[in-house]
Design a protein around this motif. Structure first.
Motif, mmCIF file in Angstrom:
data_model
loop_
_atom_site.group_PDB
_atom_site.id
_atom_site.type_symbol
_atom_site.label_atom_id
_atom_site.label_comp_id
_atom_site.label_asym_id
_atom_site.label_seq_id
_atom_site.Cartn_x
_atom_site.Cartn_y
_atom_site.Cartn_z
ATOM 1 N N ARG A 265 0.847 -1.202 0.000
ATOM 2 C CA ARG A 265 0.000 0.000 0.000
ATOM 3 C C ARG A 265 0.877 1.245 0.000
ATOM 4 N NH1 ARG A 265 -5.673 -0.851 1.465
ATOM 5 N NH2 ARG A 265 -5.857 1.361 1.910
ATOM 6 N N TYR B 184 1.869 7.480 1.842
ATOM 7 C CA TYR B 184 1.708 8.815 1.287
ATOM 8 C C TYR B 184 2.723 9.818 1.830
ATOM 9 C CZ TYR B 184 -2.478 7.053 -0.933
ATOM 10 O OH TYR B 184 -3.339 6.332 -1.703
ATOM 11 N N ASP C 164 1.671 1.218 -5.188
ATOM 12 C CA ASP C 164 0.524 0.565 -4.549
ATOM 13 C C ASP C 164 -0.032 -0.526 -5.469
ATOM 14 O OD1 ASP C 164 -2.139 0.052 -3.436
ATOM 15 O OD2 ASP C 164 -1.855 1.911 -2.308
ATOM 16 N N PHE D 17 -10.463 1.865 -2.336
ATOM 17 C CA PHE D 17 -10.013 3.171 -1.866
ATOM 18 C C PHE D 17 -10.871 3.693 -0.724
ATOM 19 C CE2 PHE D 17 -9.340 2.826 -6.498
ATOM 20 C CZ PHE D 17 -7.966 2.702 -6.497
ATOM 21 N N ASP E 147 -6.877 7.451 1.409
ATOM 22 C CA ASP E 147 -6.326 7.616 0.060
ATOM 23 C C ASP E 147 -6.659 9.006 -0.474
ATOM 24 O OD1 ASP E 147 -5.216 4.911 -0.476
ATOM 25 O OD2 ASP E 147 -7.307 4.310 -0.269
#
Length: 151
Positions: A2, A5, A37, A132, A136
């Motif tokens: 994943r 971010y 991802d 999502f 996200d």
């Protein structure tokens, strides 16, 4: 795998520092996101190229739709409303444009420059349903603001 971010933001920030060409920025952002991802089956930008019209920009994955009017699909809804579109099941989204039959879920975020002008949308498709969530949307939104908000 994943997306992280926070780490992506650092990497993308360093790669795009000082760049002002929106297409070059889009290409760099898409490349970094797509490979970060496993859920990201298709990752790309649709650019505003005319009144109420999006055309495909830099992307990674299979072919995308060449153009999308603001009045159609998930990308059109994001451009038209200026709001993030989180779609758990694309078959339940009225007017969904099936650019790829493998797409099960989608997230689309509007992309704006520092003056608030709509440049386009970031579209990420997944072959997994409900791939999502709000995390996200927040992570991707922060990256887009960092990169394109300085234009």
């Amino acid at each position: 795998m994943r997306a992280d971010y926070e780490e992506l933001s650092k990497t993308i920030g360093a790669l795009t520092e000082g760049e002002t060409d929106d297409v070059a920025l889009m290409a760099t952002v898409v490349c970094e996101l797509h490979h970060a991802d496993d859920r990201f089956d298709w990752t790309g930008f649709y650019r505003v190229t005319g009144p109420e019209l999006l055309k495909i920009g830099p992307y990674q994955g299979g072919h995308g739709c060449l153009q999308i009017p603001f009045s159609r699909g998930v990308c059109g809804a994001a451009a038209r409303t200026g709001e993030v579109q989180l779609v758990d099941d694309v078959d339940s989204f009225e007017g969904h444009i099936a650019c790829a039959s493998s797409t099960r879920s989608e997230i689309v975020l509007p992309v704006r420059d520092g003056q608030g002008r709509l440049l386009g949308v970031l579209d990420i498709d997944s072959d997994q349903p409900a791939a999502f969530d709000a995390a996200d949307a927040d992570g991707l939104g922060a990256i887009l603001e960092m990169v394109f908000g300085r234009l």
